[in-house]
Design a protein around this motif. Structure first.
Motif, PDB file in Angstrom:
ATOM      1  N   SER A   1     -48.745  -3.727 -11.799  1.00  0.00           N
ATOM      2  CA  SER A   1     -47.366  -4.151 -11.546  1.00  0.00           C
ATOM      3  C   SER A   1     -47.307  -4.864 -10.203  1.00  0.00           C
ATOM      4  O   SER A   1     -48.114  -4.594  -9.307  1.00  0.00           O
ATOM      5  N   MET A   2     -46.338  -5.760 -10.070  1.00  0.00           N
ATOM      6  CA  MET A   2     -46.184  -6.496  -8.823  1.00  0.00           C
ATOM      7  C   MET A   2     -44.712  -6.713  -8.522  1.00  0.00           C
ATOM      8  O   MET A   2     -43.927  -7.010  -9.426  1.00  0.00           O
ATOM      9  N   ILE A   3     -44.365  -6.568  -7.249  1.00  0.00           N
ATOM     10  CA  ILE A   3     -43.051  -6.967  -6.747  1.00  0.00           C
ATOM     11  C   ILE A   3     -43.297  -8.137  -5.814  1.00  0.00           C
ATOM     12  O   ILE A   3     -44.107  -8.035  -4.890  1.00  0.00           O
ATOM     13  N   VAL A   4     -42.604  -9.245  -6.074  1.00  0.00           N
ATOM     14  CA  VAL A   4     -42.735 -10.418  -5.213  1.00  0.00           C
ATOM     15  C   VAL A   4     -41.367 -10.667  -4.573  1.00  0.00           C
ATOM     16  O   VAL A   4     -40.443 -11.123  -5.250  1.00  0.00           O
ATOM     17  N   PRO A   5     -41.224 -10.354  -3.275  1.00  0.00           N
ATOM     18  CA  PRO A   5     -39.925 -10.487  -2.606  1.00  0.00           C
ATOM     19  C   PRO A   5     -39.424 -11.928  -2.515  1.00  0.00           C
ATOM     20  O   PRO A   5     -38.223 -12.176  -2.541  1.00  0.00           O
ATOM     21  N   ASN A   6     -40.363 -12.885  -2.392  1.00  0.00           N
ATOM     22  CA  ASN A   6     -40.006 -14.304  -2.293  1.00  0.00           C
ATOM     23  C   ASN A   6     -41.039 -15.103  -3.085  1.00  0.00           C
ATOM     24  O   ASN A   6     -42.151 -15.326  -2.610  1.00  0.00           O
TER      25      ASN A   6
ATOM     26  N   ASN B   1     -35.659 -16.284  -7.133  1.00  0.00           N
ATOM     27  CA  ASN B   1     -36.209 -16.128  -5.792  1.00  0.00           C
ATOM     28  C   ASN B   1     -37.105 -14.907  -5.623  1.00  0.00           C
ATOM     29  O   ASN B   1     -37.914 -14.866  -4.702  1.00  0.00           O
ATOM     30  N   SER B   2     -36.931 -13.902  -6.455  1.00  0.00           N
ATOM     31  CA  SER B   2     -37.814 -12.731  -6.404  1.00  0.00           C
ATOM     32  C   SER B   2     -38.144 -12.307  -7.827  1.00  0.00           C
ATOM     33  O   SER B   2     -37.455 -12.692  -8.776  1.00  0.00           O
ATOM     34  N   GLU B   3     -39.215 -11.508  -7.942  1.00  0.00           N
ATOM     35  CA  GLU B   3     -39.704 -11.192  -9.285  1.00  0.00           C
ATOM     36  C   GLU B   3     -40.351  -9.809  -9.300  1.00  0.00           C
ATOM     37  O   GLU B   3     -40.962  -9.372  -8.327  1.00  0.00           O
ATOM     38  N   LEU B   4     -40.203  -9.146 -10.443  1.00  0.00           N
ATOM     39  CA  LEU B   4     -40.869  -7.877 -10.725  1.00  0.00           C
ATOM     40  C   LEU B   4     -41.576  -8.024 -12.064  1.00  0.00           C
ATOM     41  O   LEU B   4     -40.950  -8.444 -13.044  1.00  0.00           O
ATOM     42  N   VAL B   5     -42.864  -7.722 -12.098  1.00  0.00           N
ATOM     43  CA  VAL B   5     -43.631  -7.789 -13.340  1.00  0.00           C
ATOM     44  C   VAL B   5     -44.380  -6.482 -13.547  1.00  0.00           C
ATOM     45  O   VAL B   5     -44.887  -5.888 -12.596  1.00  0.00           O
ATOM     46  N   VAL B   6     -44.415  -6.043 -14.805  1.00  0.00           N
ATOM     47  CA  VAL B   6     -45.053  -4.770 -15.156  1.00  0.00           C
ATOM     48  C   VAL B   6     -45.820  -4.951 -16.463  1.00  0.00           C
ATOM     49  O   VAL B   6     -45.238  -5.382 -17.466  1.00  0.00           O
TER      50      VAL B   6
ATOM     51  N   ASP C   1     -55.597  -1.780 -23.576  1.00  0.00           N
ATOM     52  CA  ASP C   1     -55.527  -3.218 -23.291  1.00  0.00           C
ATOM     53  C   ASP C   1     -54.102  -3.599 -22.957  1.00  0.00           C
ATOM     54  O   ASP C   1     -53.155  -2.911 -23.344  1.00  0.00           O
ATOM     55  N   ILE C   2     -53.941  -4.721 -22.281  1.00  0.00           N
ATOM     56  CA  ILE C   2     -52.583  -5.192 -21.982  1.00  0.00           C
ATOM     57  C   ILE C   2     -52.036  -5.921 -23.199  1.00  0.00           C
ATOM     58  O   ILE C   2     -52.617  -6.903 -23.663  1.00  0.00           O
ATOM     59  N   PHE C   3     -50.933  -5.424 -23.708  1.00  0.00           N
ATOM     60  CA  PHE C   3     -50.214  -6.062 -24.808  1.00  0.00           C
ATOM     61  C   PHE C   3     -49.416  -7.249 -24.271  1.00  0.00           C
ATOM     62  O   PHE C   3     -49.341  -8.302 -24.884  1.00  0.00           O
ATOM     63  N   GLY C   4     -48.782  -7.045 -23.124  1.00  0.00           N
ATOM     64  CA  GLY C   4     -47.951  -8.081 -22.540  1.00  0.00           C
ATOM     65  C   GLY C   4     -47.403  -7.649 -21.194  1.00  0.00           C
ATOM     66  O   GLY C   4     -47.810  -6.624 -20.638  1.00  0.00           O
ATOM     67  N   ILE C   5     -46.464  -8.435 -20.687  1.00  0.00           N
ATOM     68  CA  ILE C   5     -45.888  -8.229 -19.363  1.00  0.00           C
ATOM     69  C   ILE C   5     -44.367  -8.211 -19.472  1.00  0.00           C
ATOM     70  O   ILE C   5     -43.777  -9.098 -20.093  1.00  0.00           O
ATOM     71  N   ILE C   6     -43.746  -7.220 -18.845  1.00  0.00           N
ATOM     72  CA  ILE C   6     -42.298  -7.245 -18.636  1.00  0.00           C
ATOM     73  C   ILE C   6     -42.074  -8.077 -17.382  1.00  0.00           C
ATOM     74  O   ILE C   6     -42.699  -7.838 -16.349  1.00  0.00           O
ATOM     75  N   ASP C   7     -41.182  -9.039 -17.460  1.00  0.00           N
ATOM     76  CA  ASP C   7     -40.913  -9.951 -16.346  1.00  0.00           C
ATOM     77  C   ASP C   7     -39.425  -9.937 -16.043  1.00  0.00           C
ATOM     78  O   ASP C   7     -38.601 -10.097 -16.947  1.00  0.00           O
ATOM     79  N   MET C   8     -39.084  -9.709 -14.780  1.00  0.00           N
ATOM     80  CA  MET C   8     -37.691  -9.743 -14.336  1.00  0.00           C
ATOM     81  C   MET C   8     -37.590 -10.658 -13.124  1.00  0.00           C
ATOM     82  O   MET C   8     -38.390 -10.551 -12.202  1.00  0.00           O
ATOM     83  N   ASP C   9     -36.614 -11.562 -13.155  1.00  0.00           N
ATOM     84  CA  ASP C   9     -36.383 -12.491 -12.043  1.00  0.00           C
ATOM     85  C   ASP C   9     -34.988 -12.270 -11.475  1.00  0.00           C
ATOM     86  O   ASP C   9     -34.072 -11.869 -12.198  1.00  0.00           O
ATOM     87  N   SER C  10     -34.844 -12.591 -10.195  1.00  0.00           N
ATOM     88  CA  SER C  10     -33.542 -12.480  -9.539  1.00  0.00           C
ATOM     89  C   SER C  10     -33.289 -13.709  -8.675  1.00  0.00           C
ATOM     90  O   SER C  10     -34.212 -14.252  -8.074  1.00  0.00           O
ATOM     91  N   PRO C  11     -32.015 -14.112  -8.577  1.00  0.00           N
ATOM     92  CA  PRO C  11     -31.685 -15.197  -7.654  1.00  0.00           C
ATOM     93  C   PRO C  11     -31.676 -14.730  -6.196  1.00  0.00           C
ATOM     94  O   PRO C  11     -31.627 -15.545  -5.285  1.00  0.00           O
ATOM     95  N   LEU C  12     -31.743 -13.419  -5.969  1.00  0.00           N
ATOM     96  CA  LEU C  12     -31.747 -12.867  -4.614  1.00  0.00           C
ATOM     97  C   LEU C  12     -33.173 -12.724  -4.100  1.00  0.00           C
ATOM     98  O   LEU C  12     -34.084 -12.398  -4.866  1.00  0.00           O
TER      99      LEU C  12
END
Length: 151
Positions: free
Chosen positions: A85-90, A105-110, A117-128
């Motif tokens: 998982s990754m949190i990208v503040p900017n 502007n920021s993103e969270l991926v899990v 095995d990895i089936f896929g990625i949950i991706d969330m984006d924010s304008p903040l």
């Protein structure tokens, strides 16, 4: 039913109970995520395609998105390649960021794991900037665990 902690994970578990259609489950999960987290402008999935060795766009809520992402490319691809998982503040400071939506502007991926095995990625984006916390990362990881039982 398994033991889940967060209210959103409990809602997802109930929503997916006895349903095995992957597209339907991911579609409802993306809507649930989009409705339950404030200040996000995109919530969805990238699903790994063994034939093309790419992550393909899956069900989502938000603006149009990139259709294919190579493992290792951008935030989603790096999460896939590193199996973490990754949190990208900017996102503008993330080397190799793929700008599908200029308003993000920021993103969270899990990652979602299935049979190791990895089936896929949950991706969330924010304008903040700096929108996502470690608490939310853990909560979304719980969502990924719930999803892994219904895909």
């Amino acid at each position: 039913m398994s033991h889940v902690e967060s209210l959103v994970a409990k809602q997802l578990e109930s929503l997916l109970e006895n349903e095995k259609n992957v597209v339907s489950n991911l579609a409802n999960a993306s809507a649930l995520i989009f409705q339950n987290y404030e200040n996000i402008n995109w919530a969805g999935f990238y699903v790994y395609n063994n034939d093309s060795n790419q992550l393909d766009l899956g069900p989502f809520q938000g603006n149009v998105a990139c259709m294919h992402i190579n493992p290792g490319s951008g935030v989603v691809g790096k999460s896939f390649a590193e199996k973490t998982s990754m949190i990208v503040p900017n996102v503008h400071e993330f080397a190799g960021h793929i700008a599908c939506d200029a308003n993000s502007n920021s993103e969270l991926v899990v990652p979602i794991f299935k049979n190791g095995d990895i089936f896929g990625i949950i991706d969330m984006d924010s304008p903040l900037l700096d929108r996502f916390s470690d608490f939310e990362r853990k909560e979304v990881e719980e969502l990924a665990l719930v999803l892994s039982k219904s895909i």
